[in-house]
Design a protein around this motif. Structure first.
Motif, PDB file in Angstrom:
ATOM      1  N   ASP A  85    -115.114  57.706  69.975  1.00  0.00           N
ATOM      2  CA  ASP A  85    -116.419  57.610  69.312  1.00  0.00           C
ATOM      3  C   ASP A  85    -116.310  56.629  68.158  1.00  0.00           C
ATOM      4  N   GLY A  86    -117.449  56.304  67.551  1.00  0.00           N
ATOM      5  CA  GLY A  86    -117.463  55.321  66.482  1.00  0.00           C
ATOM      6  C   GLY A  86    -116.700  55.758  65.245  1.00  0.00           C
ATOM      7  N   TYR A  87    -116.737  57.045  64.941  1.00  0.00           N
ATOM      8  CA  TYR A  87    -116.042  57.538  63.758  1.00  0.00           C
ATOM      9  C   TYR A  87    -114.533  57.380  63.911  1.00  0.00           C
ATOM     10  N   GLU A  88    -114.026  57.724  65.095  1.00  0.00           N
ATOM     11  CA  GLU A  88    -112.590  57.569  65.348  1.00  0.00           C
ATOM     12  C   GLU A  88    -112.187  56.100  65.234  1.00  0.00           C
ATOM     13  N   ALA A  89    -113.017  55.210  65.771  1.00  0.00           N
ATOM     14  CA  ALA A  89    -112.730  53.780  65.687  1.00  0.00           C
ATOM     15  C   ALA A  89    -112.733  53.302  64.234  1.00  0.00           C
ATOM     16  N   LEU A  90    -113.743  53.731  63.469  1.00  0.00           N
ATOM     17  CA  LEU A  90    -113.847  53.300  62.079  1.00  0.00           C
ATOM     18  C   LEU A  90    -112.657  53.785  61.266  1.00  0.00           C
ATOM     19  N   LYS A  91    -112.273  55.051  61.435  1.00  0.00           N
ATOM     20  CA  LYS A  91    -111.147  55.594  60.681  1.00  0.00           C
ATOM     21  C   LYS A  91    -109.852  54.852  61.015  1.00  0.00           C
ATOM     22  N   LEU A  92    -109.685  54.468  62.275  1.00  0.00           N
ATOM     23  CA  LEU A  92    -108.505  53.715  62.676  1.00  0.00           C
ATOM     24  C   LEU A  92    -108.488  52.341  62.004  1.00  0.00           C
ATOM     25  N   LEU A  93    -109.635  51.667  61.999  1.00  0.00           N
ATOM     26  CA  LEU A  93    -109.732  50.357  61.346  1.00  0.00           C
ATOM     27  C   LEU A  93    -109.450  50.466  59.849  1.00  0.00           C
ATOM     28  N   GLN A  94    -110.023  51.472  59.215  1.00  0.00           N
ATOM     29  CA  GLN A  94    -109.828  51.650  57.775  1.00  0.00           C
ATOM     30  C   GLN A  94    -108.380  52.005  57.452  1.00  0.00           C
ATOM     31  N   HIS A  95    -107.742  52.789  58.325  1.00  0.00           N
ATOM     32  CA  HIS A  95    -106.329  53.139  58.128  1.00  0.00           C
ATOM     33  C   HIS A  95    -105.461  51.893  58.184  1.00  0.00           C
ATOM     34  N   TRP A  96    -105.712  51.044  59.159  1.00  0.00           N
ATOM     35  CA  TRP A  96    -104.942  49.798  59.258  1.00  0.00           C
ATOM     36  C   TRP A  96    -105.140  48.946  58.007  1.00  0.00           C
TER      37      TRP A  96
END
Length: 315
Positions: free
Chosen positions: A214-225
């Motif tokens: 989902d979009g939230y999982e994608a966003l959190k991954l991007l922000q973590h990187w």
């Protein structure tokens, strides 16, 4: 019910608001099922149907709506339930997915509800892989809470019309194709079938797909990187996102990316089964770089090659 469905202009008002409308219906049982209204053209009472010779077992016939011949899929049978009864409560839900029009035979149609993607829950992992749901939500009726099961139409259709991931030789750019090996793409989609289609296609070119549900999982991954000091814009060739996902939809994901200084220049491709005219309006509003309707491996590869050319020109 057909007149209740919103126009393109009305639907674009929901863009970036992380909201959706669901058409609730029954499959001759007490359980509630749903489809995203964005994908529904109209709802009609069960008309006359003709049998189709040599049709898939889950296709129960063909009907004509305003001069257009439309195949009818028995939705109960398509999700591995006994065939749907044809009675006074039966309806056809006419939908447009992946550039094709099809009808789903259902039971009683209930109503359309407007809700937030934050109210949509991913399907529990405990149900395994052999289910036909992308998500769940809840409604209250007469003080009683009911679970609503949202159908994974991508999976239903993929089992009836087999998708082809073969890449036509004539669309491959031999001068750059070797440069795709090892490139990374983040792909957010709540449908396992849709994720597999993209991954299987681009794996042939050596592209590594990083999946998100989902979009939230994608966003959190991007922000973590980004928090780890990774230059995400150099790390990823592109982000491919579906439009409609639980928790956070693709439009909100795009909005959040464009408003994060560390991520704002990511190349974002909206890849969805919604109609073209509707999505082009949405792409313009939320700021995606490109739109692709599902599932077209040749256009997907073309878009990725075009993106790679731009990257190579800047390196």
């Amino acid at each position: 019910m057909a007149g209740v469905l919103a126009s393109v202009d009305q639907r674009t008002q929901l863009v970036g608001e992380n909201r959706l409308e669901l058409l609730l219906f029954h499959l001759h049982s007490r359980h509630f099922f749903a489809l995203n209204v964005f994908k529904v053209k109209e709802v009609v009472k069960l008309p006359h149907m003709n049998k189709m010779p040599n049709a898939h077992p889950k296709v129960c016939g063909v009907t004509t709506i305003r001069g257009e011949s439309i195949p009818v899929i028995d939705l109960r049978q398509a999700i591995c339930m006994p065939p749907c009864e044809k009675d006074a409560d039966s309806n056809l839900v006419i939908t447009e997915y992946n550039r094709t029009v099809q009808a789903f035979l259902v039971g009683k149609v209930d109503q359309i509800i407007n809700t937030a993607w934050t109210e949509i829950m991913p399907t529990p992992k405990s149900v395994g892989r052999n289910h036909y749901l992308t998500a769940l939500t809840k409604i209250k009726r007469d003080g009683v809470e009911h679970i609503v099961e949202i159908i994974d139409v991508e999976k239903v259709l993929a089992e009836i019309v087999e998708y082809n991931i073969e890449i036509p030789e004539d669309i491959l750019d031999k001068s750059i194709i070797g440069e795709l090996e090892g490139r990374k793409i983040l792909h957010a989609d709540d449908s396992p079938t849709a994720r597999r289609q993209v991954a299987d296609t681009l794996a042939q070119l050596g592209v590594e797909i990083i999946p998100a549900t989902d979009g939230y999982e994608a966003l959190k991954l991007l922000q973590h990187w980004a928090d780890e000091g990774i230059d995400v814009e150099k790390e990823l060739l592109a982000v491919i996102t579906d439009a409609e996902m639980p928790v956070m939809d693709g439009y909100r994901l795009t909005y959040e990316i464009r408003n994060d200084a560390r991520l704002k220049n990511l190349y974002i491709i909206l890849n969805t089964s919604l109609s073209g005219s509707f999505n082009h309006a949405m792409v313009e509003k939320v700021g995606c770089n490109a739109f692709l309707s599902k599932f077209q491996p040749d256009l997907l590869v073309n878009e990725i090659q075009n993106r790679l050319r731009d990257v190579l020109d800047k390196e």
